[in-house]
Design a protein around this motif. Sequence first.
Motif, PDB file in Angstrom:
ATOM      1  N   ASP A  59      42.436 -30.299 107.930  1.00 24.35           N
ATOM      2  CA  ASP A  59      41.698 -30.156 109.192  1.00 24.35           C
ATOM      3  C   ASP A  59      40.786 -28.938 109.162  1.00 24.35           C
ATOM      4  N   ILE A  60      41.296 -27.821 108.649  1.00 23.46           N
ATOM      5  CA  ILE A  60      40.478 -26.608 108.563  1.00 23.46           C
ATOM      6  C   ILE A  60      39.290 -26.836 107.626  1.00 23.46           C
ATOM      7  N   ALA A  61      39.557 -27.460 106.473  1.00 19.10           N
ATOM      8  CA  ALA A  61      38.488 -27.720 105.505  1.00 19.10           C
ATOM      9  C   ALA A  61      37.416 -28.632 106.099  1.00 19.10           C
ATOM     10  N   ARG A  62      37.837 -29.715 106.744  1.00 13.92           N
ATOM     11  CA  ARG A  62      36.874 -30.642 107.341  1.00 13.92           C
ATOM     12  C   ARG A  62      36.142 -29.982 108.507  1.00 13.92           C
ATOM     13  N   GLY A  63      36.852 -29.133 109.261  1.00 11.88           N
ATOM     14  CA  GLY A  63      36.215 -28.442 110.371  1.00 11.88           C
ATOM     15  C   GLY A  63      35.165 -27.462 109.921  1.00 11.88           C
ATOM     16  N   VAL A  64      35.477 -26.655 108.894  1.00  8.86           N
ATOM     17  CA  VAL A  64      34.494 -25.702 108.368  1.00  8.86           C
ATOM     18  C   VAL A  64      33.300 -26.453 107.790  1.00  8.86           C
ATOM     19  N   ALA A  65      33.558 -27.551 107.084  1.00  8.27           N
ATOM     20  CA  ALA A  65      32.457 -28.343 106.534  1.00  8.27           C
ATOM     21  C   ALA A  65      31.556 -28.873 107.647  1.00  8.27           C
ATOM     22  N   LYS A  66      32.150 -29.312 108.752  1.00  6.00           N
ATOM     23  CA  LYS A  66      31.352 -29.784 109.886  1.00  6.00           C
ATOM     24  C   LYS A  66      30.483 -28.666 110.447  1.00  6.00           C
ATOM     25  N   LEU A  67      31.027 -27.457 110.519  1.00  3.02           N
ATOM     26  CA  LEU A  67      30.229 -26.326 110.994  1.00  3.02           C
ATOM     27  C   LEU A  67      28.997 -26.112 110.115  1.00  3.02           C
ATOM     28  N   LEU A  68      29.154 -26.394 108.823  1.00  2.00           N
ATOM     29  CA  LEU A  68      28.061 -26.194 107.875  1.00  2.00           C
ATOM     30  C   LEU A  68      27.177 -27.425 107.727  1.00  2.00           C
ATOM     31  N   GLY A  69      27.498 -28.499 108.470  1.00  2.00           N
ATOM     32  CA  GLY A  69      26.654 -29.690 108.446  1.00  2.00           C
ATOM     33  C   GLY A  69      27.061 -30.749 107.447  1.00  2.00           C
ATOM     34  N   PHE A  70      28.335 -30.744 106.995  1.00  2.00           N
ATOM     35  CA  PHE A  70      28.805 -31.712 106.007  1.00  2.00           C
ATOM     36  C   PHE A  70      29.965 -32.518 106.575  1.00  2.00           C
ATOM     37  N   GLU A  71      30.048 -33.770 106.159  1.00  2.00           N
ATOM     38  CA  GLU A  71      31.162 -34.631 106.530  1.00  2.00           C
ATOM     39  C   GLU A  71      32.037 -34.858 105.304  1.00  2.00           C
ATOM     40  N   LEU A  72      33.318 -34.549 105.420  1.00  2.00           N
ATOM     41  CA  LEU A  72      34.283 -34.776 104.353  1.00  2.00           C
ATOM     42  C   LEU A  72      35.180 -35.953 104.723  1.00  2.00           C
ATOM     43  N   PRO A  73      35.740 -36.634 103.721  1.00  2.00           N
ATOM     44  CA  PRO A  73      36.548 -37.823 104.016  1.00  2.00           C
ATOM     45  C   PRO A  73      37.856 -37.472 104.712  1.00  2.00           C
ATOM     46  N   GLN A  74      38.351 -38.402 105.506  1.00  2.00           N
ATOM     47  CA  GLN A  74      39.661 -38.253 106.136  1.00  2.00           C
ATOM     48  C   GLN A  74      40.735 -38.313 105.061  1.00  2.00           C
ATOM     49  N   ASN A  75      41.788 -37.519 105.231  1.00  2.00           N
ATOM     50  CA  ASN A  75      42.789 -37.411 104.171  1.00  2.00           C
ATOM     51  C   ASN A  75      44.171 -37.887 104.605  1.00  2.00           C
ATOM     52  N   PHE A  76      44.389 -38.081 105.900  1.00  2.00           N
ATOM     53  CA  PHE A  76      45.700 -38.505 106.387  1.00  2.00           C
ATOM     54  C   PHE A  76      45.528 -39.504 107.521  1.00  2.00           C
ATOM     55  N   ASP A  77      46.486 -40.447 107.591  1.00  2.00           N
ATOM     56  CA  ASP A  77      46.468 -41.438 108.654  1.00  2.00           C
ATOM     57  C   ASP A  77      47.912 -41.686 109.118  1.00  2.00           C
ATOM     58  N   ARG A  78      48.468 -40.711 109.825  1.00  2.00           N
ATOM     59  CA  ARG A  78      49.827 -40.824 110.357  1.00  2.00           C
ATOM     60  C   ARG A  78      50.793 -41.391 109.297  1.00  2.00           C
ATOM     61  N   PRO A  79      51.007 -40.696 108.193  1.00  2.00           N
ATOM     62  CA  PRO A  79      51.755 -41.280 107.061  1.00  2.00           C
ATOM     63  C   PRO A  79      53.189 -41.675 107.380  1.00  2.00           C
ATOM     64  N   TYR A  80      53.827 -40.994 108.336  1.00  2.00           N
ATOM     65  CA  TYR A  80      55.221 -41.321 108.629  1.00  2.00           C
ATOM     66  C   TYR A  80      55.359 -42.485 109.608  1.00  2.00           C
ATOM     67  N   ARG A  81      54.252 -43.151 109.880  1.00  2.00           N
ATOM     68  CA  ARG A  81      54.283 -44.412 110.610  1.00  2.00           C
ATOM     69  C   ARG A  81      54.109 -45.588 109.651  1.00  2.00           C
ATOM     70  N   ALA A  82      54.208 -45.315 108.362  1.00  2.00           N
ATOM     71  CA  ALA A  82      54.018 -46.356 107.347  1.00  2.00           C
ATOM     72  C   ALA A  82      55.146 -47.384 107.411  1.00  2.00           C
ATOM     73  N   LEU A  83      54.802 -48.640 107.142  1.00  2.00           N
ATOM     74  CA  LEU A  83      55.763 -49.738 107.159  1.00  2.00           C
ATOM     75  C   LEU A  83      56.434 -49.952 105.813  1.00  2.00           C
TER      76      LEU A  83
END
Length: 472
Positions: free
Chosen positions: A252-276
């Motif tokens: 989150d910090i990495a993606r947030g700092v990148a957004k401040l600088l004008g860059f979009e980074l890929p999502q890295n997590f999707d609620r992993p402990y809700r996996a089936l």
Amino acid sequence: MSFQSLHFLLFVGVVFALNRHFLDRIETRKNILLVASYYFYMCWDWRYAGLLLVISAVNFVAGRSIEASRTERGKRRWLAFSLMASLGVLACFKYANFFIDGAERLIAALGFAPDGPLLQVLLPVGISFFTFQSLSYTLDIFRGRERATDSFRDFALFVAFFPTVLSGPITRAREFLPQLEQPLPDSRERVEEGLVLIVRGFVKKIAFADVLALHLVNPAFAAPADYSPLFLLVAVYGFTFQLYMDLSGYTDIARGVAKLLGFELPQNFDRPYRALSVSNFWQRWHISMSGFFRDYLYFGIGGSKRGNVYLNLYVTFIAIGCWHGAGWNFVVYGLIHGSCVCFERWRRGRREARGLPATPQGPVARLCAILLTLQIVALSRILFRAPDLDSAAAYVAAMLRPVSDFAPFTAVGVATLVVAVLLHYLPRHLFAQTARAYLRAPVVVQGGVLAGLVLALLAVSPGAASFIYFQF
């Protein structure tokens, strides 16, 4: 440069201001970001900045040479050069101590003693991440999915970009390099979203990961024989959520700092402990890393189309285990997850052959699948947290053969774990609504909320602990 330090906050503030000032001067902006990225990395260990530069140069030359080669043989030679150089350096630094320790034990078993202390190799921070990120570039060029860049400066910035260089997300060149050539439109909304991500990341790290480590995880794993099985079991779940809050907080910090600088980074997590299922878990956990192994190793050795699919899965998951560390505990960790994924694939094929749905249907079946998957993931984390296989076995033995009823639960530790679990399973739209409400609030209210949150984090912070994945 600790992320929880004033140094980091000032550094990000200065880079943000310079980046904004030169937003329309693209070449100057790139130079500033490259210098800032190398400065950031050198603050961790200046001795290995040269290694970062060498890895970048090797894969830049290999990428251009692969694209320029007119024969398949020539392309393969340059790809082999890239793989051997990059993976050779990674193996040397990451696995040298494992083989050195093994040699020392073998010498001792033969009745000899080494004359002096054996060499211990210091692991450069982030080496697994920037090595894999640069390798994805040459592999994509070889497969015809990416064009080689003519600018070494741009490629070096792609590899060393300071928000991602230590722990990812592992970004593909086709996702990042176009943003250097054609910067995304300046957007106040992106800056605000970046600030929200940064705050969320620090909350995950300081208020959850570090507190769980202090009150549950570290005591249990330091001396498991001293505690009751209940405390050890709760500590396992504590580490499961500590690890998630720690790594997703960094992301989150990495993606947030990148957004401040004008860059979009890929999502890295999707609620992993809700996996089936365990397979589904790896589609949700550390997506950029698991995606790298899927695309470049699993598919590269045949996937489900060539060879034995189960053998290919085992090779992939053992590699994932070994990527996390040099030790038999990580090999067993990979074997467990590989076995689960193979079984799930076999069972899914059997169900589909009988005309049955491949995934659980109905709320009860889905809940049972989520709970079973969580148990497998959480218990296998013992191998991840323990320093070696013997320590992991000792932890499990203490859980199964209780010698103590000591369970020093603290209100802070238990409450933090309960809240972490609740937040993970609450509907996603609640967080989106909260973020939108914050962004719509007057600036004075936003500042007050932010100040109050900072004070609360300072109050609960047990100290500036490093992010777990920095060791990988």
